[in-house]
Design a protein around this motif. Structure first.
Motif, PDB file in Angstrom:
ATOM      1  N   ALA A  20     -14.950   0.684  20.609  1.00  0.00           N
ATOM      2  CA  ALA A  20     -13.291   0.338  20.226  1.00  0.00           C
ATOM      3  C   ALA A  20     -13.139   1.939  18.929  1.00  0.00           C
ATOM      4  CB  ALA A  20     -13.182  -0.832  18.306  1.00  0.00           C
ATOM      5  N   SER A  21     -14.075   2.209  18.174  1.00  0.00           N
ATOM      6  CA  SER A  21     -14.049   3.671  17.733  1.00  0.00           C
ATOM      7  C   SER A  21     -13.747   4.920  18.263  1.00  0.00           C
ATOM      8  CB  SER A  21     -15.501   3.868  16.929  1.00  0.00           C
ATOM      9  OG  SER A  21     -15.662   4.833  16.177  1.00  0.00           O
ATOM     10  N   ALA A  22     -13.721   4.823  19.821  1.00  0.00           N
ATOM     11  CA  ALA A  22     -13.812   5.758  20.478  1.00  0.00           C
ATOM     12  C   ALA A  22     -12.390   6.035  21.323  1.00  0.00           C
ATOM     13  CB  ALA A  22     -14.900   5.658  21.787  1.00  0.00           C
ATOM     14  N   VAL A  24      -9.965   4.600  19.526  1.00  0.00           N
ATOM     15  CA  VAL A  24      -9.081   4.949  18.202  1.00  0.00           C
ATOM     16  C   VAL A  24      -9.106   6.300  18.417  1.00  0.00           C
ATOM     17  CG1 VAL A  24      -8.950   4.379  15.519  1.00  0.00           C
ATOM     18  CG2 VAL A  24      -9.157   3.289  16.846  1.00  0.00           C
ATOM     19  N   VAL A  25     -10.720   7.219  17.961  1.00  0.00           N
ATOM     20  CA  VAL A  25     -10.377   8.688  17.896  1.00  0.00           C
ATOM     21  C   VAL A  25      -9.990   9.544  18.855  1.00  0.00           C
ATOM     22  CG1 VAL A  25     -12.014   9.923  17.571  1.00  0.00           C
ATOM     23  CG2 VAL A  25     -11.783   8.130  16.457  1.00  0.00           C
ATOM     24  N   GLY A  26     -10.079   8.772  20.216  1.00  0.00           N
ATOM     25  CA  GLY A  26      -9.354   9.259  21.470  1.00  0.00           C
ATOM     26  C   GLY A  26      -7.553   9.360  21.776  1.00  0.00           C
ATOM     27  N   ALA A  27      -7.350   8.284  21.532  1.00  0.00           N
ATOM     28  CA  ALA A  27      -5.782   8.131  21.322  1.00  0.00           C
ATOM     29  C   ALA A  27      -5.446   8.782  20.109  1.00  0.00           C
ATOM     30  CB  ALA A  27      -5.815   6.211  21.102  1.00  0.00           C
ATOM     31  N   GLY A  28      -5.961   8.594  19.179  1.00  0.00           N
ATOM     32  CA  GLY A  28      -5.946   9.882  17.623  1.00  0.00           C
ATOM     33  C   GLY A  28      -5.174  11.390  18.435  1.00  0.00           C
ATOM     34  N   ALA A  29      -6.787  11.505  18.963  1.00  0.00           N
ATOM     35  CA  ALA A  29      -6.514  12.431  19.092  1.00  0.00           C
ATOM     36  C   ALA A  29      -5.210  13.512  20.457  1.00  0.00           C
ATOM     37  CB  ALA A  29      -8.230  13.015  20.125  1.00  0.00           C
ATOM     38  N   LEU A  59      -8.864   9.302  12.895  1.00  0.00           N
ATOM     39  CA  LEU A  59     -10.016   9.617  12.136  1.00  0.00           C
ATOM     40  C   LEU A  59     -11.217   9.079  11.672  1.00  0.00           C
ATOM     41  CD1 LEU A  59     -10.618  13.326  12.523  1.00  0.00           C
ATOM     42  CD2 LEU A  59     -11.349  11.554  13.748  1.00  0.00           C
ATOM     43  N   ALA A  60     -10.197   8.421  10.061  1.00  0.00           N
ATOM     44  CA  ALA A  60     -10.170   7.235   9.581  1.00  0.00           C
ATOM     45  C   ALA A  60     -10.600   6.502   9.826  1.00  0.00           C
ATOM     46  CB  ALA A  60      -9.834   7.365   8.429  1.00  0.00           C
ATOM     47  N   LEU A  61     -10.256   5.877  10.528  1.00  0.00           N
ATOM     48  CA  LEU A  61      -9.910   4.058  10.730  1.00  0.00           C
ATOM     49  C   LEU A  61     -11.287   3.767  11.888  1.00  0.00           C
ATOM     50  CD1 LEU A  61      -8.876   1.567  11.324  1.00  0.00           C
ATOM     51  CD2 LEU A  61      -7.824   2.262  12.914  1.00  0.00           C
ATOM     52  N   GLY A  62     -11.449   5.232  13.063  1.00  0.00           N
ATOM     53  CA  GLY A  62     -12.470   5.266  14.107  1.00  0.00           C
ATOM     54  C   GLY A  62     -14.079   5.397  12.912  1.00  0.00           C
ATOM     55  N   LEU A  63     -14.129   5.468  12.002  1.00  0.00           N
ATOM     56  CA  LEU A  63     -14.783   5.979  11.217  1.00  0.00           C
ATOM     57  C   LEU A  63     -15.408   4.884  10.639  1.00  0.00           C
ATOM     58  CD1 LEU A  63     -14.820  10.157   8.884  1.00  0.00           C
ATOM     59  CD2 LEU A  63     -16.152   8.871  10.289  1.00  0.00           C
ATOM     60  N   GLU A  64     -14.288   3.862  10.010  1.00  0.00           N
ATOM     61  CA  GLU A  64     -14.559   2.393  10.195  1.00  0.00           C
ATOM     62  C   GLU A  64     -15.577   1.721  10.848  1.00  0.00           C
ATOM     63  OE1 GLU A  64     -14.343   1.110   6.297  1.00  0.00           O
ATOM     64  OE2 GLU A  64     -13.444   3.070   5.742  1.00  0.00           O
ATOM     65  N   PHE A  65     -14.641   1.852  11.431  1.00  0.00           N
ATOM     66  CA  PHE A  65     -15.655   0.899  13.485  1.00  0.00           C
ATOM     67  C   PHE A  65     -16.961   1.554  13.040  1.00  0.00           C
ATOM     68  CE2 PHE A  65     -10.767   0.429  14.609  1.00  0.00           C
ATOM     69  CZ  PHE A  65     -11.019  -1.049  15.056  1.00  0.00           C
ATOM     70  N   GLN A  66     -17.726   3.041  13.193  1.00  0.00           N
ATOM     71  CA  GLN A  66     -19.023   3.512  13.371  1.00  0.00           C
ATOM     72  C   GLN A  66     -19.321   2.853  12.371  1.00  0.00           C
ATOM     73  OE1 GLN A  66     -20.127   5.279  15.309  1.00  0.00           O
ATOM     74  NE2 GLN A  66     -19.048   5.203  16.799  1.00  0.00           N
ATOM     75  N   LEU A  67     -19.305   2.116  11.331  1.00  0.00           N
ATOM     76  CA  LEU A  67     -19.540   2.215   9.994  1.00  0.00           C
ATOM     77  C   LEU A  67     -19.625   1.043  10.390  1.00  0.00           C
ATOM     78  CD1 LEU A  67     -21.058   2.937   6.837  1.00  0.00           C
ATOM     79  CD2 LEU A  67     -19.145   2.386   6.182  1.00  0.00           C
ATOM     80  N   ILE A  92     -22.654   9.156   4.337  1.00  0.00           N
ATOM     81  CA  ILE A  92     -21.834  11.045   4.596  1.00  0.00           C
ATOM     82  C   ILE A  92     -21.031  10.127   4.971  1.00  0.00           C
ATOM     83  CG2 ILE A  92     -22.325  11.888   6.941  1.00  0.00           C
ATOM     84  CD1 ILE A  92     -25.786  12.162   6.657  1.00  0.00           C
ATOM     85  N   ARG A  93     -20.977   8.952   6.124  1.00  0.00           N
ATOM     86  CA  ARG A  93     -19.418   8.360   6.604  1.00  0.00           C
ATOM     87  C   ARG A  93     -18.922   8.473   5.446  1.00  0.00           C
ATOM     88  NH1 ARG A  93     -21.293   5.412  12.476  1.00  0.00           N
ATOM     89  NH2 ARG A  93     -21.632   7.603  13.149  1.00  0.00           N
ATOM     90  N   THR A  94     -18.793   7.570   4.582  1.00  0.00           N
ATOM     91  CA  THR A  94     -18.400   7.244   3.193  1.00  0.00           C
ATOM     92  C   THR A  94     -17.613   8.246   2.256  1.00  0.00           C
ATOM     93  OG1 THR A  94     -19.051   5.155   3.006  1.00  0.00           O
ATOM     94  CG2 THR A  94     -18.051   5.739   1.197  1.00  0.00           C
TER      95      THR A  94
END
Length: 124
Positions: A20-22, A24-29, A59-67, A92-94
């Motif tokens: 899901a993170s990937a 989100v980041v891919g769609a955003g990019a 990117l912020a949303l993707g980071l939240e999923f990764q965390l 680091i992610r925060t």
């Protein structure tokens, strides 16, 4: 047996959240790239700020999923080593998310300031 089943379920969930993170980041990019090209063709410099804001949000949303996936990874019988790694990664992610959010706020403020005078101008 039940602990192994729990580990498998959490592992599956972690993979799902990382995917899901990937996405989100891919769609955003991809969306940001299309908007960037549009702004470039129109030579709209304020469009670049909008693109950065949009990409920053994704990117912020993707980071939240990764965390979230990192937290789940250590949820089942964590070792002290795993907890230490989680603490480092979470820090680091925060920090990345904090600075990204701060930059988004700054960019949004600048965008609103540049948009405000034209919005308040009376028609001639």
């Amino acid at each position: 047996m039940s602990e192994e089943l729990l580990r498998q379920a959490v592992d599956w969930l972690v993979r799902l959240i990382e995917a899901a993170s990937a996405v989100v980041v891919g769609a955003g990019a991809l969306t940001a790239f299309v908007l960037f090209l549009t702004a470039l063709v129109r030579r709209d410099t304020s469009g670049f700020v909008r693109v950065r804001l949009l990409l920053g949000r994704f990117l912020a949303l993707g980071l939240e999923f990764q965390l979230a996936s990192d937290i789940l990874t250590t949820a089942v019988a964590p070792t002290f080593e795993e907890i230490g790694k989680l603490a480092a990664v979470a820090t680091i992610r925060t920090a990345l998310n904090y600075f990204l959010a701060r930059e988004i706020r700054t960019e949004r403020r600048e965008l609103e300031e540049t948009d405000t005078p034209t919005d308040q101008a009376s028609p001639s």
